[in-house]
Design an enzyme around this catalytic site. Sequence first.
Site, PDB file in Angstrom:
ATOM      1  N   ASP A  15      -3.967  -5.243   0.292  1.00 58.09           N
ATOM      2  CA  ASP A  15      -3.154  -4.258  -0.412  1.00 58.09           C
ATOM      3  C   ASP A  15      -3.972  -3.015  -0.738  1.00 58.09           C
ATOM      4  O   ASP A  15      -3.429  -2.033  -1.239  1.00 58.09           O
ATOM      5  CB  ASP A  15      -2.604  -4.852  -1.715  1.00 58.09           C
ATOM      6  CG  ASP A  15      -1.290  -5.577  -1.477  1.00 58.09           C
ATOM      7  OD1 ASP A  15      -0.726  -5.440  -0.376  1.00 58.09           O
ATOM      8  OD2 ASP A  15      -0.836  -6.291  -2.387  1.00 58.09           O
ATOM      9  N   ASP A  36       5.933 -12.165   3.332  1.00 61.48           N
ATOM     10  CA  ASP A  36       5.007 -12.012   2.207  1.00 61.48           C
ATOM     11  C   ASP A  36       4.976 -13.285   1.345  1.00 61.48           C
ATOM     12  O   ASP A  36       5.852 -14.157   1.450  1.00 61.48           O
ATOM     13  CB  ASP A  36       5.473 -10.808   1.372  1.00 61.48           C
ATOM     14  CG  ASP A  36       4.359 -10.152   0.577  1.00 61.48           C
ATOM     15  OD1 ASP A  36       3.270 -10.742   0.471  1.00 61.48           O
ATOM     16  OD2 ASP A  36       4.595  -9.048   0.035  1.00 61.48           O
TER      17      ASP A  36
HETATM   18  C1  DGJ Z   1       2.600  -7.367  -1.537  1.00 61.25           C
HETATM   19  C2  DGJ Z   1       2.320  -6.760  -0.197  1.00 61.25           C
HETATM   20  O1  DGJ Z   1       0.989  -6.947   0.155  1.00 61.25           O
HETATM   21  C3  DGJ Z   1       2.687  -5.292  -0.230  1.00 61.25           C
HETATM   22  O2  DGJ Z   1       2.354  -4.687   0.974  1.00 61.25           O
HETATM   23  C4  DGJ Z   1       4.172  -5.190  -0.504  1.00 61.25           C
HETATM   24  O3  DGJ Z   1       4.871  -5.752   0.563  1.00 61.25           O
HETATM   25  C5  DGJ Z   1       4.500  -5.886  -1.802  1.00 61.25           C
HETATM   26  N1  DGJ Z   1       4.006  -7.222  -1.835  1.00 61.25           N
HETATM   27  C6  DGJ Z   1       5.984  -5.904  -2.012  1.00 61.25           C
HETATM   28  O4  DGJ Z   1       6.337  -6.630  -3.110  1.00 61.25           O
END
Ligand code: DGJ
Length: 750
Positions: free
Chosen positions: A553, A483
């Site tokens: 997200d 991430d």
């Molecule tokens: C952003 C990601 O897109 C989410 O799926 C998740 O992993 C969060 N970060 C965790 O902090």
Amino acid sequence: MINADPKRGIFHLTCEEFSYILQIKDGRLLQLYFGAPIADADLSYLLPCFASGSSFNQPVHHLPLELPTLGSGWYGEPALGAIGSDGNNVTELRYQDYKILPHKEDLPGLPSLSQPPTAMRGQNETKDDGTLQILLKDELTGLAAVLSYSIVSGTLARSMELINTSDAPIKLTHMASATLTLPLLPPAGSGDSDYSLIHLQGNWARERRVVRTPLGRAETKIESQRGASGHEENPFLALAAPGADENSGDIYALSLIYSGSFQASAQVRDFDNVYLSIGLNPLTHNWLLESGEHFVCPEAVLVYANRGLNQMSHLFHRIYRDHLCRSKWAGMERPVLINNWEATYFDINEEKVMALAKTAAKIGVELLVMDDGWFGNRFDDHRSLGDWYENPIKLPHGLAGLAKKVNQAGLKFGLWVEPEMISPDSDLYRAHPDWCLHAPGRTRTEGRNQLILDLSREDVQDFIIHTMKHILNSANIAYIKWDMNRNMTESFSALQTPERQMETQHRYMLGLYRVLDEVTSAFPDVLFESCSGGGGRFDAGMLYYMPQTWTSDDTDAVERLKIQYGTSLVYPASAMGAHVSASPNHQVGRKTDISMRADVAIGGNFGFELDLDKLSREDLAAARDYVAKVKKLRHLTSQGTFSRLLSPFDAPNYRAANYVAWQFADQQDLLLCIYRVLSEPNPFIHRVRLTDLDPNALYQADETDPSLPACFKGRTFTGAALMQVGVPMIFKGQQDFCSQLILFHRVKEK
Ligand code: DGJ
């Protein structure tokens, strides 16, 4: 095929999909044609079209230059700009030489396409012949440019290497990877300004919406200055001829294999010719080239399609899946996963992971991913990035112990990391406060309470490589979600000299690519998924190292229709992570049935992101059935040809926008996926026309599917009927947010 005729100064790259013709005139390299394949390479009869009629325009201003440069009479966005040590910003490049390399070579330190060795070429693949390299040079400044062109499976890969052959330093200010300056031939009665520009625009949680606007005479810039390709724009643009749509018309597209700040521009210039460019963003990238040094620009991919946007996408999907992703997973079916993020957020521990794992195993899920919150003091997003050791309260048996238990429950174990970041409240920051990007005397701007590690530094790169290898060796980890949750500010490096500070962003990307190269090569069996707050770094650069990306997200099924549809313009379904989450949805509050959520998630790498134990008994049973369905269909959704049928964007009328459809097809099967957003009173049953079928073959809907509408049962259809007459869009029940999947099999004639 690459044809070079140095005597006449003509270079012709051609394959089944296009011809690209370059010609030398007075030492200048001109781009005379990019379009449907043609046999005649000598297009010198076009040269009168580029004569200057006014003393205000220097001759080069009219020319379709392959590499327009700054300071010598080209009054548009330059593809190459350089300032010599005397402050002179004039660059005039002249043709020197060419060569043809037998193979396409990798770009040093950068992701790039590969041509498959002949023995590994598929039956339908065209023969790609090595690389054409053309050397241009400015005799006065000593700046040389090597332009490389390779045909890769119906697309043109283009890159540029700059070499300082002089004794003095040269500052590079503009470094585009590809430009199109060519005169187009618009359909009769229209001009180049009737073309439209297509790009993918958005923001966090609403990425890559398809935007189509008339191509203006004012320059349009599509860019990122964020040190990441970003949620807002994608390093891609396409030009569509008047009337071009999904299935017809001319499309010219550029895509950049790069994950950092970029700039693409488009304009109808003053003599009605189009100019397109894509490459590094001059606002964020300069480079000081010392005597003898080389600088390699990222690779761009040029696509020409004369059968509309779907054909463009088929070409992009094929190269990005088969000629870019290095992972062994690129051509493999991906495991059905469950990710705990939306189930628990930071409140994760071994007990909760195991509860999720046990229920997931019962419904056939294959991989459990533990997301953010497992390390350091990570109880919220205010701390601990950089402290990559297990939290002993949350994970009393450590990662190794947890992975073992998850494996014993019958699932593989996957882990979330965010290695490029550092929290000010972390042991790492306390030990190395200068390891983050920061500018002396300025506030260290935080985003999500975190700073960015300075990956332009080798010691920081080494730390991340070492840390990641340690984590991956410490437990049986089958999957990593990588991430990155903020964009750059203060792109300044503590180790760099003042004149090289504008190199920090690109040096960061080179550092990141080195890290990814080392980590992914050391663990070839691990499936890596990239992520940046969802799809903030959904680009071909990341796909080179990691074959899939968390698309957004936003997990709401209705929003995902747009996000996945837009993403599919350039990137294959096998690159998109798509999960079934809770209802009401956490991002938009919408309530949708599990069937709608699963039917949308089937369009990518399928997973769950919710607490399965909170589902009703019926929904859990439905989830189990979907897992079985995904396993049956994933060869088709990951390796089949994806085509868009009905768009959620800018549809000509309300009805059309209310229906979305796409399909996956291979030689044998076709999966039709249809969606209705809002219910209608007294509904008219619309039809959707399929594509990519053999018109003479017979097809039958899969009758083992209990949801199949009755009118399909006991019948066969010709491909021609399915493509010309279409399929009625029949949905179960009268409610908002409906979906229906229909699998057609090719059957033998009786
Ligand atoms: C952003 C990601 O897109 C989410 O799926 C998740 O992993 C969060 N970060 C965790 O902090």
